[in-house]
Write an enzyme that holds these catalytic residues in place. Structure first.
Site, PDB file in Angstrom:
ATOM      1  N   ASP A 175      -3.392   4.008  -2.106  1.00  0.00           N
ATOM      2  CA  ASP A 175      -4.335   4.631  -1.064  1.00  0.00           C
ATOM      3  C   ASP A 175      -4.666   6.736  -0.602  1.00  0.00           C
ATOM      4  OD1 ASP A 175      -5.810   4.704   1.399  1.00  0.00           O
ATOM      5  OD2 ASP A 175      -4.190   4.336   2.778  1.00  0.00           O
ATOM      6  N   LYS A 195       0.972  -0.950  -0.019  1.00  0.00           N
ATOM      7  CA  LYS A 195      -0.266  -0.311   0.323  1.00  0.00           C
ATOM      8  C   LYS A 195       0.617   1.260  -0.268  1.00  0.00           C
ATOM      9  CE  LYS A 195      -1.841   1.373   3.613  1.00  0.00           C
ATOM     10  NZ  LYS A 195      -2.189   3.060   3.795  1.00  0.00           N
ATOM     11  N   ARG A 207       3.413  -1.812  11.026  1.00  0.00           N
ATOM     12  CA  ARG A 207       5.040  -1.776  11.488  1.00  0.00           C
ATOM     13  C   ARG A 207       4.938  -3.137  11.719  1.00  0.00           C
ATOM     14  NH1 ARG A 207       2.750   4.114  14.487  1.00  0.00           N
ATOM     15  NH2 ARG A 207       0.320   3.496  13.828  1.00  0.00           N
ATOM     16  N   ASP A 219     -13.368  15.222  -3.402  1.00  0.00           N
ATOM     17  CA  ASP A 219     -13.557  15.994  -4.530  1.00  0.00           C
ATOM     18  C   ASP A 219     -14.588  16.027  -5.657  1.00  0.00           C
ATOM     19  OD1 ASP A 219     -12.932  18.680  -5.710  1.00  0.00           O
ATOM     20  OD2 ASP A 219     -10.678  18.439  -5.243  1.00  0.00           O
ATOM     21  N   THR A 254     -10.014   4.261  11.199  1.00  0.00           N
ATOM     22  CA  THR A 254     -10.052   3.562  12.003  1.00  0.00           C
ATOM     23  C   THR A 254      -9.866   4.071  13.191  1.00  0.00           C
ATOM     24  OG1 THR A 254      -7.623   2.512  11.460  1.00  0.00           O
ATOM     25  CG2 THR A 254      -9.583   1.132  11.131  1.00  0.00           C
ATOM     26  N   LYS A 271      -6.925   8.163  -1.053  1.00  0.00           N
ATOM     27  CA  LYS A 271      -8.369   8.513  -0.715  1.00  0.00           C
ATOM     28  C   LYS A 271      -9.449  10.343  -1.299  1.00  0.00           C
ATOM     29  CE  LYS A 271      -7.275   6.638   3.986  1.00  0.00           C
ATOM     30  NZ  LYS A 271      -6.418   6.588   3.998  1.00  0.00           N
TER      31      LYS A 271
END
Length: 245
Positions: free
Chosen positions: A68, A41, A221, A73, A130, A70
């Site tokens: 990614d 990603k 991570r 607009d 999240t 997002k």
């Protein structure tokens, strides 16, 4: 390096979040892992730093890339952005469901127009991030609880013709009940049993997320900051397999 984990999935559910500052770091990490074991990603920080050239290079190196960004607009702008993204050969891209039906339908048209290969990129929509909780929704003027707000946005996404949504795994069961199986659920906030929660508020383990209906799991991570990223990836796949038999 190969291990038994590489035979567990014909389509790995793991999407590794490349939360790096520049292309050099991202490519150094990608060189350590096997593209048959995961997708990658590319988010806002890395894309802003490294640009579309990095995405194209990762695709050329055999990785399926989830872009990614997002998009959110006016419909025409989002359509052109999705067209440009699709031309990079990405596997998946996303928009914000809160942009509304017209914007999402324009995004779908742009994605289809930009597709250059045999696979038109999956187009999914973000429901509720999240990192957000009920207090944040109330701050924004949303009185519905998180689950109902996520479901409303997921239903809007399905009606617009998109392939699925980004959602917390904790809402996956609700979405499956109301929308069905033919709808992709991509879930961030996933932490294997050996990892810390970091800054995510609503999380599940990989096995738990898959059990409630998630299709793809975004993990950052616990893999990217591991001493041995490939070993961490293998451990997660093995953890999934051990709890699914």
């Amino acid at each position: 390096m190969q291990s038994p984990a590489s035979t567990l999935f014909t389509d790995s559910p793991i999407v590794v979040a490349l939360d790096f500052q520049d292309a050099q770091q991202a490519l150094a990490f990608a060189a350590q892992i096997d593209p048959t074991l995961c997708k990658l990603k590319v988010g806002k920080e890395l894309f802003t730093s490294a640009g579309p050239q990095l995405v194209a290079q990762l695709v050329d190196n055999g990785f399926k890339v989830f872009l990614d960004l997002k998009f959110h607009d006016i419909p025409n702008t989002v359509a052109k952005a999705c067209e440009a993204a699709a031309k990079l050969g990405v596997w998946m891209l996303n928009v914000h469901a809160s942009g509304g039906s017209a914007m999402m339908q324009a995004a779908l048209e742009g994605t289809s127009k930009g597709s250059t290969g045999t696979h038109t990129p999956y187009l999914i929509a973000v429901t509720v991030l999240t990192s957000m909780n009920q207090a944040v929704l109330h701050e924004l003027g949303v009185e519905a609880d998180i689950e109902q707000h996520v479901l409303r946005l997921a239903q809007l996404t399905k009606a617009a013709g998109l392939d699925g949504v980004v959602c917390s795994a904790q809402e996956a069961t609700l979405i499956r009940q109301h929308i069905g199986q033919d709808f992709l659920l991509v879930t961030p906030g996933i932490r294997p049993s050996f990892a810390s929660k970091d800054d995510q508020s609503r999380i599940l383990t990989p096995s738990q997320a898959l059990a409630v209906g998630s299709n793809y799991l975004v993990i950052g991570r616990p893999i990217t900051q591991a001493a041995d990223p490939l070993q961490a990836l293998h451990l997660i796949l093995q953890e999934i397999e051990s709890t699914s038999v």
